[in-house]
Write a protein that holds these residues in place. Structure first.
Motif, PDB file in Angstrom:
ATOM      1  N   VAL A  43       0.837  -1.196   0.000  1.00 33.07           N
ATOM      2  CA  VAL A  43       0.000   0.000   0.000  1.00 33.07           C
ATOM      3  C   VAL A  43       0.872   1.246   0.000  1.00 33.07           C
ATOM      4  CG1 VAL A  43      -1.762   1.271   1.238  1.00 33.07           C
ATOM      5  CG2 VAL A  43      -1.796  -1.185   1.264  1.00 33.07           C
ATOM      6  N   ARG A  47       1.116   4.142  -2.960  1.00 34.08           N
ATOM      7  CA  ARG A  47       0.857   5.564  -2.681  1.00 34.08           C
ATOM      8  C   ARG A  47       2.063   6.401  -3.055  1.00 34.08           C
ATOM      9  NH1 ARG A  47      -3.741   6.990   0.753  1.00 34.08           N
ATOM     10  NH2 ARG A  47      -4.906   5.060   0.751  1.00 34.08           N
ATOM     11  N   GLU A 316      -4.640   7.051  12.642  1.00 30.23           N
ATOM     12  CA  GLU A 316      -5.741   7.122  11.689  1.00 30.23           C
ATOM     13  C   GLU A 316      -5.221   7.023  10.269  1.00 30.23           C
ATOM     14  OE1 GLU A 316      -8.283  10.426  12.678  1.00 30.23           O
ATOM     15  OE2 GLU A 316      -9.153   9.033  14.115  1.00 30.23           O
ATOM     16  N   GLY A 317      -4.031   6.495  10.112  1.00 33.13           N
ATOM     17  CA  GLY A 317      -3.409   6.398   8.787  1.00 33.13           C
ATOM     18  C   GLY A 317      -4.019   5.299   7.942  1.00 33.13           C
ATOM     19  N   GLU A 321      -6.181   1.340   8.418  1.00 28.96           N
ATOM     20  CA  GLU A 321      -7.380   0.938   7.702  1.00 28.96           C
ATOM     21  C   GLU A 321      -7.242  -0.454   7.101  1.00 28.96           C
ATOM     22  OE1 GLU A 321      -8.998   3.681   4.519  1.00 28.96           O
ATOM     23  OE2 GLU A 321      -8.756   4.929   6.308  1.00 28.96           O
ATOM     24  N   LYS A 322      -5.986  -0.814   6.749  1.00 24.69           N
ATOM     25  CA  LYS A 322      -5.723  -2.127   6.150  1.00 24.69           C
ATOM     26  C   LYS A 322      -5.573  -3.199   7.217  1.00 24.69           C
ATOM     27  CE  LYS A 322      -5.674  -1.407   1.736  1.00 24.69           C
ATOM     28  NZ  LYS A 322      -6.580  -2.128   0.840  1.00 24.69           N
TER      29      LYS A 322
END
Lengths: 352, 426
Positions: A43, A47, A316-317, A321-322
């Motif tokens: 990821v 990015r 909160e990065g 989320e992953k």
């Protein structure tokens, strides 16, 4: 005439292949290593590639051990720049690196991963302790007398612990080549094994015997090696509600409509419980960078900065989320500074 | 007299028994074929039923303003500015305007989660193509996040899967649905993009290109080498213990598990010749090693099937052995050789195990443009997607399998067609 053309064409192809391959500088970063860190590393790479417009780093999932071997083989563009690992570098690996000229290595801890023991949501969640897990899955368990070992006689969970349901022991999990299995053996099984006093005492006297007792998983069909594919385990759990499965937290997170995590020492595996370390079966995730390659292979510094930014590994990065569990704030700050300033390992770390 | 009647009687009796045996045998045959067909049908329906959804994907209609201050750029030719631009702010602002009463950090975050996190970059690409848009606004269909896509599709199918969404997100999707601002569109990303960790942005273009490059190299190397070896062994080589030994070895190699070729490639090409890992060159070389035995064996069979009378006639007319082989045997054997080559290529296309050892099982986003760019191949892409935790990759996996299967079907059909078309019977 035509034959000559064909032969020339073949020779030309072969020659051009050897020519291009022998003199080639790399313009993209090469990352190898753990399949557990792979989903997070990829990821960040993507990015970084999209935002910077530079070539996206290439990431291979070779397993932690395989990655270390490649990483420590030498310095130069034929060898990878970064290796991911779901455990800390071992002392032997550090030595191997040093002997092959890989002197300055930057160690970056990125966060944690929880290992869950899950079952289908069609049945009640299990409430296990690490001792239950050890007794249910070890190849040999303590017998009646102290110091005696017998082949694991348990066939139902109720026999292991009277408070557990009367269902057959059937656990689907990763094979020995997997880092998840290593961590499961070390954190869950050994964690339970230590609770038995005489085995814990053995650790001081005969470490290898202690390890053999605590880490060896039974092979009589109660523990089923389901391959490295965790999606497959989820599918099988759905089909067979009596079975339990062992896999990484991110798969539980993605399949909450199908499976549920078992409580271990009365703690449910959640994002929060793994982050504050109250959930006992969790492990740190790392990557290692060759300092000698920074500046030689373009983009390493940029990739590291992307990885060590709050928007990536922060609370909160996008890595959270992953399904990655971030480091605590203070540790994260220190780690980020180390990463940006390329502080290498000193060789005095307490490596195992 | 009575004895011959007895025999007749015996034959008549045995006739019905023999007929029954034949009927039974036919029945077994038909059952075997039916079982095979049923298995294939089951596989296909399973893959198609899982994968058909991947060809459509959810888009959201948003009013996008290309606001210079918001993005933080004033010059579209400055790469530094382009790299640092806050592109994702455009869909974010648009969503906020759409749902003005959303407040609080957490709610805003889940609101922003409606669009794909690559949407900003898509808008950047669009802006770079049409620089005049800067400062303007327009209404666009923007890619939705994969969780939204999964939910929307499952909801349309009547079995909503909302475990990954918050209650508010579900409400927003329904509001958008009622306004006609969310819809399923043909998923062109699947065919135009490389791999991605975000299912909605992932495509098979990189893997298809990698497969193509690898196969071109495999064909270029293995066909000439395989055919020359076959011609030499069939037509020129003396028949002795040595050639028998070689023949046994070739047949043996054809049965060697493909992972071994990967290990060989790792040892020879990467560790000894220092060919870089993960590039089509090394993939092509390894697959050449793997397909060579297949091509040699089928080519030899094709040469053997050319009747000796043709050879004798050519030699009788005064042709040299070389002329006889090149002018007469080779053209007649070529259709068989081509069929063998296509089957070998189809095998190579479906192979992933040997590529594991040489680094082609990797996450590669950029689409390879040449033989020395890092690349992966279709079966590997399927493997990588099957192993990904994100729910939306399940349908992507099946879609990639469908693409791979259609390539294989095309190749195998053309092999059959070629054989039918060019085959000669003597």
């Amino acid at each position: 005439m035509t034959q000559r053309t064909i032969i020339t064409a073949i020779l030309f192809t072969v020659a051009s292949i050897t020519a291009t391959s022998s003199a080639m500088a790399r313009d993209s970063i090469e990352v190898v290593g753990s399949s557990t860190v792979y989903p997070f590393s990829t990821v960040v790479a993507e990015r970084y590639g999209r935002a910077s417009g530079k070539p996206t780093p290439k990431i291979e999932s070779t397993g932690s051990g395989g990655g270390m071997k490649l990483f420590c083989s030498g310095v130069g563009t034929n060898y990878p720049d970064i290796t991911n690992s779901s455990r800390r570098m071992k002392a032997s690996e550090y030595k191997l690196c040093q002997s092959n000229g890989v002197k300055e290595i930057i160690e970056v801890q990125i966060g944690y991963d929880g290992i869950v023991i899950a079952n289908s949501i069609k049945v009640a969640p299990m409430k296990l302790t690490r001792k239950d897990i050890f007794l249910a899955l070890a190849a040999q368990v303590p017998g009646e007398k102290e110091g005696e070992l017998v082949d694991n006689p348990y066939s139902t969970w109720k026999q292991v612990n009277a408070s557990l349901p009367n269902t057959a022991i059937e656990v689907l999990g990763p094979p020995p080549t997997s880092g998840t299995r290593d961590a499961f053996a070390e954190l869950a099984m050994e964690g339970g094994c230590k609770k038995i006093a005489w085995i814990a005492a053995l650790k001081k006297k005969d470490k290898s015997a202690y390890k053999a007792i605590c880490h060896t998983v039974r092979e009589d069909g109660r523990y089923i090696e389901a391959g490295e594919n965790d999606n497959l385990i989820v599918q099988k759990l759905e089909a067979n509600p009596a079975a339990l499965g062992v896999f990484g937290f991110s798969f539980l997170d993605q399949n909450a409509d199908k499976v549920q995590g078992s409580q271990i020492e009365s703690v449910e595996p959640t994002f929060e419980s793994i982050a504050d370390k109250s959930y006992p079966v969790s492990r740190p995730l790392f990557f290692y960078v060759k300092k000698a390659h920074v500046g030689v292979v373009p983009g390493i510094q940029g990739f590291l900065n992307e990885f060590a930014s709050e928007k990536a590994w922060g609370e909160e990065g996008y890595l959270a989320e992953k399904g990655m569990i971030p480091l605590p704030d203070a540790e994260r700050k220190v780690m980020a500074a180390n990463t940006r300033n390329l502080v290498p390992m000193t060789g005095k770390e307490a490596l195992k | 007299m009575s004895k011959s009647v007895d025999n007749l009687e015996k034959i008549r009796k045995s006739l019905s028994r023999r007929n029954r045996a034949e009927k039974r045998f036919r029945f077994y045959g038909v059952t075997a074929v039916l079982i095979g067909l049923a298995a294939v049908m089951l596989l296909f329906t399973d893959i198609v039923s899982k994968g058909h959804g991947a060809f459509r994907i959810a888009y959201l209609q948003l009013d996008i303003t290309y606001d210079q201050d918001l993005i933080g750029i004033d010059n579209l030719t400055d790469p530094q500015q382009l790299a640092l631009g806050n592109w994702q702010a455009m869909p974010k602002v648009s969503l906020r305007n759409q749902f003005p009463d959303v407040s609080g950090r957490k709610d805003k975050r889940s609101l922003y989660g409606l669009v794909s996190n690559g949407a900003g970059f898509d808008l950047k690409d669009r802006l770079l193509e049409n620089p005049l848009l800067l400062g303007d606004s327009e209404t666009l269909w923007v890619l939705a996040d994969d969780d939204i896509d999964t939910y929307y599709k499952s909801w349309l199918d009547g079995e909503p899967y909302d475990a990954r969404l918050t209650a508010k997100q579900v409400a927003w999707i329904h509001e958008l649905h009622d306004q006609g601002k969310i819809r399923l569109q043909f998923n062109s990303n699947l065919f135009t993009r490389g791999d991605s960790r975000e299912p909605e942005q992932a495509g098979i273009r990189g893997a298809v290109m990698g497969s193509l490059l690898t196969l071109i190299l495999t064909l270029l190397l293995s066909f000439p080498i395989g055919v020359s070896a076959a011609i030499y062994l069939e037509e020129f080589a003396p028949k002795n213990a040595w050639t028998d030994f070689i023949e046994v070895n070739i047949n043996n190699l054809a049965a060697v598990p493909s992972i071994i070729f990967g290990l060989l490639g790792l040892a020879i090409f990467i560790n000894f010749f220092h060919v870089p890992r993960s590039v089509p060159i090394v993939g092509g070389l390894v697959l050449t090693l793997m397909t060579l035995p297949t091509i040699i064996i089928t080519s030899r069979a094709a040469i053997k099937s050319v009747p000796p009378s043709i050879r004798e006639a050519a030699l009788g007319m005064g042709a040299s052995k070389y002329q006889m082989v090149l002018h007469h045997v080779l053209p007649l054997a070529l259709p068989g050789m081509l069929t063998g080559a296509i089957i070998g290529m189809a095998q190579a296309l479906g192979e992933s195990a040997p590529l594991l050892m040489i680094g082609m099982v990797a996450f590669i986003v950029d689409i390879p443009g040449g033989f020395s760019d890092p690349a992966t191949v279709l079966p590997v892409q399927i493997f990588l997607w099957a192993d990904s935790p994100e729910r939306a990759f399940i349908e992507k996996t099946s879609a990639a399998i469908m693409v791979l299967l259609s390539f294989l079907i095309i190749m195998n059909t053309s092999a059959v067609w070629l054989r039918k078309r060019l085959e000669r019977r003597w």
